[in-house]
Design a protein around this motif. Sequence first.
Motif, PDB file in Angstrom:
ATOM      1  N   GLU A 159     -75.770  69.626 -63.335  1.00 57.58           N
ATOM      2  CA  GLU A 159     -76.650  70.662 -63.871  1.00 57.58           C
ATOM      3  C   GLU A 159     -76.210  71.089 -65.276  1.00 57.58           C
ATOM      4  OE1 GLU A 159     -76.425  73.745 -60.998  1.00 57.58           O
ATOM      5  OE2 GLU A 159     -77.563  72.643 -59.468  1.00 57.58           O
ATOM      6  N   GLU A 160     -74.903  71.250 -65.447  1.00 59.50           N
ATOM      7  CA  GLU A 160     -74.396  71.705 -66.746  1.00 59.50           C
ATOM      8  C   GLU A 160     -74.554  70.636 -67.822  1.00 59.50           C
ATOM      9  OE1 GLU A 160     -70.445  72.880 -65.742  1.00 59.50           O
ATOM     10  OE2 GLU A 160     -71.073  74.811 -64.918  1.00 59.50           O
ATOM     11  N   LEU A 161     -74.317  69.370 -67.454  1.00 61.00           N
ATOM     12  CA  LEU A 161     -74.498  68.306 -68.435  1.00 61.00           C
ATOM     13  C   LEU A 161     -75.974  68.157 -68.790  1.00 61.00           C
ATOM     14  CD1 LEU A 161     -73.086  66.199 -70.155  1.00 61.00           C
ATOM     15  CD2 LEU A 161     -73.323  64.566 -68.266  1.00 61.00           C
ATOM     16  N   ALA A 162     -76.852  68.332 -67.811  1.00 61.97           N
ATOM     17  CA  ALA A 162     -78.290  68.283 -68.085  1.00 61.97           C
ATOM     18  C   ALA A 162     -78.704  69.391 -69.041  1.00 61.97           C
ATOM     19  CB  ALA A 162     -79.076  68.384 -66.779  1.00 61.97           C
ATOM     20  N   ALA A 163     -78.120  70.573 -68.882  1.00 62.54           N
ATOM     21  CA  ALA A 163     -78.430  71.677 -69.792  1.00 62.54           C
ATOM     22  C   ALA A 163     -77.934  71.379 -71.204  1.00 62.54           C
ATOM     23  CB  ALA A 163     -77.800  72.964 -69.269  1.00 62.54           C
ATOM     24  N   GLU A 164     -76.755  70.760 -71.315  1.00 62.20           N
ATOM     25  CA  GLU A 164     -76.234  70.359 -72.628  1.00 62.20           C
ATOM     26  C   GLU A 164     -77.150  69.323 -73.267  1.00 62.20           C
ATOM     27  OE1 GLU A 164     -73.187  71.051 -74.352  1.00 62.20           O
ATOM     28  OE2 GLU A 164     -72.849  72.757 -73.017  1.00 62.20           O
ATOM     29  N   LEU A 165     -77.631  68.382 -72.465  1.00 62.08           N
ATOM     30  CA  LEU A 165     -78.533  67.349 -72.970  1.00 62.08           C
ATOM     31  C   LEU A 165     -79.828  67.970 -73.486  1.00 62.08           C
ATOM     32  CD1 LEU A 165     -79.547  64.455 -73.349  1.00 62.08           C
ATOM     33  CD2 LEU A 165     -80.109  64.406 -70.905  1.00 62.08           C
ATOM     34  N   GLU A 166     -80.384  68.913 -72.735  1.00 57.75           N
ATOM     35  CA  GLU A 166     -81.625  69.548 -73.160  1.00 57.75           C
ATOM     36  C   GLU A 166     -81.440  70.288 -74.486  1.00 57.75           C
ATOM     37  OE1 GLU A 166     -85.182  72.241 -71.223  1.00 57.75           O
ATOM     38  OE2 GLU A 166     -83.110  72.643 -70.596  1.00 57.75           O
ATOM     39  N   ALA A 167     -80.334  71.001 -74.629  1.00 54.93           N
ATOM     40  CA  ALA A 167     -80.075  71.723 -75.876  1.00 54.93           C
ATOM     41  C   ALA A 167     -79.924  70.751 -77.035  1.00 54.93           C
ATOM     42  CB  ALA A 167     -78.817  72.581 -75.725  1.00 54.93           C
ATOM     43  N   TRP A 168     -79.272  69.612 -76.785  1.00 54.11           N
ATOM     44  CA  TRP A 168     -79.094  68.603 -77.836  1.00 54.11           C
ATOM     45  C   TRP A 168     -80.445  68.008 -78.247  1.00 54.11           C
ATOM     46  CZ3 TRP A 168     -80.212  63.428 -78.284  1.00 54.11           C
ATOM     47  CH2 TRP A 168     -79.604  62.735 -79.335  1.00 54.11           C
ATOM     48  N   TRP A 195     -76.306  62.014 -61.550  1.00 49.00           N
ATOM     49  CA  TRP A 195     -77.459  61.381 -62.211  1.00 49.00           C
ATOM     50  C   TRP A 195     -78.790  62.032 -61.830  1.00 49.00           C
ATOM     51  CZ3 TRP A 195     -74.116  58.610 -58.960  1.00 49.00           C
ATOM     52  CH2 TRP A 195     -74.585  58.343 -57.665  1.00 49.00           C
ATOM     53  N   LYS A 196     -78.893  62.592 -60.629  1.00 46.89           N
ATOM     54  CA  LYS A 196     -80.153  63.196 -60.223  1.00 46.89           C
ATOM     55  C   LYS A 196     -80.533  64.355 -61.141  1.00 46.89           C
ATOM     56  CE  LYS A 196     -82.655  65.174 -56.286  1.00 46.89           C
ATOM     57  NZ  LYS A 196     -83.206  66.311 -57.066  1.00 46.89           N
ATOM     58  N   ASN A 197     -79.556  65.201 -61.476  1.00 44.06           N
ATOM     59  CA  ASN A 197     -79.848  66.325 -62.356  1.00 44.06           C
ATOM     60  C   ASN A 197     -80.244  65.863 -63.755  1.00 44.06           C
ATOM     61  OD1 ASN A 197     -79.252  68.962 -60.874  1.00 44.06           O
ATOM     62  ND2 ASN A 197     -77.424  67.768 -60.405  1.00 44.06           N
ATOM     63  N   ILE A 198     -79.637  64.776 -64.223  1.00 41.82           N
ATOM     64  CA  ILE A 198     -80.001  64.221 -65.530  1.00 41.82           C
ATOM     65  C   ILE A 198     -81.416  63.649 -65.483  1.00 41.82           C
ATOM     66  CG2 ILE A 198     -79.456  62.458 -67.250  1.00 41.82           C
ATOM     67  CD1 ILE A 198     -77.445  64.749 -67.207  1.00 41.82           C
ATOM     68  N   LEU A 199     -81.700  62.862 -64.441  1.00 43.66           N
ATOM     69  CA  LEU A 199     -83.030  62.264 -64.319  1.00 43.66           C
ATOM     70  C   LEU A 199     -84.111  63.325 -64.174  1.00 43.66           C
ATOM     71  CD1 LEU A 199     -82.098  59.313 -61.932  1.00 43.66           C
ATOM     72  CD2 LEU A 199     -82.846  59.093 -64.316  1.00 43.66           C
ATOM     73  N   ASP A 200     -83.807  64.362 -63.401  1.00 46.50           N
ATOM     74  CA  ASP A 200     -84.783  65.452 -63.245  1.00 46.50           C
ATOM     75  C   ASP A 200     -85.043  66.148 -64.581  1.00 46.50           C
ATOM     76  OD1 ASP A 200     -84.992  64.903 -60.573  1.00 46.50           O
ATOM     77  OD2 ASP A 200     -83.774  66.615 -59.909  1.00 46.50           O
ATOM     78  N   LYS A 201     -83.988  66.358 -65.350  1.00 49.06           N
ATOM     79  CA  LYS A 201     -84.150  67.025 -66.649  1.00 49.06           C
ATOM     80  C   LYS A 201     -84.929  66.145 -67.619  1.00 49.06           C
ATOM     81  CE  LYS A 201     -82.889  70.427 -67.692  1.00 49.06           C
ATOM     82  NZ  LYS A 201     -83.611  71.741 -67.720  1.00 49.06           N
TER      83      LYS A 201
END
Length: 338
Positions: A159-168, A195-201
């Motif tokens: 979840e946290e890495l997905a949030a970082e990706l979205e901000a980037w 990976w699920k949280n990344i794919l969902d984001k």
Amino acid sequence: MNKEVFWKNRRFWAGALAVGATLGLVTGCSGGGGGDEAGGAKAGADCEETYTIAFSHPAGEVAAVKAVKKAVEDRAAENGCVNLLLDNTVDSNLETQRKSVENWVTQKVDAIVVWPVDVAAMEGLREQAQAQGTKWLTYASPNPEEDGSVGFDNDTAGEELAAELEAWVDDNYPDRNIKAAVTTWTALPSLEGRWKNILDKLDEMGIEVVSEQDCLSQDCGMTIAEDAIRKNPDDLKIFVGANDDVGTGALRALNNAGVDMSGFFVAGYDGTEEALTSLKDGTGYTRSAAIPLAELGHSIIDNSIAAITGEGNPSNLTPMIIVSPDDKDQIDELLALF
């Protein structure tokens, strides 16, 4: 993750480790025999009591796992009264892992710490081990019948890495007209949050995923990235690996292809030495969801002894933290664990 919370957790965990180490030095009960299949530590001659502790990880080829095993060996040697057994399982090979665990059950070791390739395939061995007094601890794959556990929070890290990706993405490609590659490792479903949280984001942001494949090694990470770059030379801007071995393999492919890394997001999980070094040196890696791997390894010994003796807590989660090239002090501290 909030950094203040992380460091508070780190201080708490460091204290817990110190307690566990003390328990390990002054209490214990002896169990089964020795032998060692893939390295390990031997107890010294001056111990009133010794412990035989066995550890199996399904992906022994991964850099982070090698670092964890080194930390386990260091902790066992520091304790001085531990016979440590490590297995040779790689590539989530159930047959290899099951053979090792069967041997340990036959030897009547004091504690087995295992991340099962297949939980159902290990249940009979778990029951047999516990019936004879061997403590059964899980690694990253909780079991309601366990005697203890060692782990880390993949779901929160994802979840946290997905949030970082979205901000980037918002900062670099606000129109979101880019593509991504993501690797998985479906043989270990307890990692799915990575990976699920990344794919969902990515789906939420409307970013096309052009490659989604199982991979845990640098070699396949490099190969997958090379293929994805060749097919999407202009708009591939994201590569997230199921771990940092994959991520650093992809980084090599990106560098070889002359990709401008200032406009590329490449990341993974675990906090391997190569990933952290790239973050520190600014050579292209973007984020790592890092685990303090030495502390994780130490907990395998400490939690096992707590389960054996009945003193102390036999379960814990080691915290993970997202690190970027700006986090120099944190990177230095994590690198010092290798």
